[in-house]
Design a protein around this motif. Structure first.
Motif, PDB file in Angstrom:
ATOM      1  N   SER A 192       0.803  -1.218   0.000  1.00  0.00           N
ATOM      2  CA  SER A 192       0.000   0.000   0.000  1.00  0.00           C
ATOM      3  C   SER A 192       0.839   1.272   0.000  1.00  0.00           C
ATOM      4  O   SER A 192       0.302   2.368  -0.137  1.00  0.00           O
ATOM      5  N   TRP A 213      -4.405   4.231  -4.766  1.00  0.00           N
ATOM      6  CA  TRP A 213      -4.352   2.867  -4.235  1.00  0.00           C
ATOM      7  C   TRP A 213      -5.337   2.651  -3.095  1.00  0.00           C
ATOM      8  O   TRP A 213      -5.488   1.528  -2.613  1.00  0.00           O
ATOM      9  N   HIS A 214      -5.978   3.721  -2.626  1.00  0.00           N
ATOM     10  CA  HIS A 214      -6.886   3.622  -1.466  1.00  0.00           C
ATOM     11  C   HIS A 214      -8.227   4.283  -1.798  1.00  0.00           C
ATOM     12  O   HIS A 214      -8.578   5.311  -1.208  1.00  0.00           O
TER      13      HIS A 214
END
Length: 198
Positions: free
Chosen positions: A51, A170-171
């Protein structure tokens, strides 16, 4: 515990990070493994690293000798976590990992252990006491191993120069998927829509 954190070797963290970066440049991958309680740390670390810009894969510590080494290719890097660095299960898995052509980073509480000797790079994460009535169950050693891996993730994230926009991509869920006010482009253009969730 504070003294343990203060003794954390920046040199060893740097050496491990450079080993991972070198492998990435060649198209190889990173895996994180452990047996018992360290397996949970390994799973968390693989998720954390992924992450923050360093794709990583959890390698089941015991399943490694029952086919899971199939996820490895020569030149990959494997981080193996073991407090004692001496258990027979761990030895079997590490031996299989190395036979598959992977480079090894060890993390544990015994710098003179079998794991340390087998590792190309070893990061000490030892504590004097675990805590609790019997001073046996992994407590403080797990915290230290986690901190070591968090420090490694910070080093690698800095090397990859991850931007807030990349991180947000990515989130897409929850508050982490929103750019903060001080991260928005001038005029607010390109701002990420507000999201619901934790």
């Amino acid at each position: 515990m504070q003294s343990a954190f203060e003794s954390l070797s920046k040199r060893d963290i740097s050496a491990a990070a450079n080993m991972i970066l070198e492998a990435q440049k060649k198209g190889n991958r990173l895996h994180v493994s452990g047996i018992g309680k360290p397996a949970y740390v390994a799973e968390y670390a693989a998720a954390l690293l992924s992450s923050t810009g360093t794709p990583a894969y959890f390698l089941h510590g015991t399943e490694a000798v029952h086919g899971s080494c199939g996820q490895l290719v020569p030149g990959d890097v494997v981080i193996f976590i073991s407090n004692s660095g001496e258990t027979m299960e761990m030895r079997a898995s590490v031996t299989a990992i190395k036979k598959n052509g992977c480079r090894l980073i060890g993390i544990g509480g015994n710098s003179g252990s079998w794991l340390a000797r087998q590792s190309e790079c070893f990061i000490f994460a030892g504590v004097e006491e675990e805590g609790g009535p019997l001073n046996r169950a992994p407590r403080l050693s797990i915290l230290y191993e986690t901190v070591v891996l968090q420090a490694l993730s910070v080093y690698l994230q800095q090397e990859h120069d991850i931007t807030p926009a990349q991180y947000v991509m990515w989130h897409p869920g929850g508050k982490l998927g929103e750019l903060r006010e001080d991260e928005l482009p001038a005029g607010g253009a390109g701002a990420t829509p507000q999201k619901q969730g934790g």
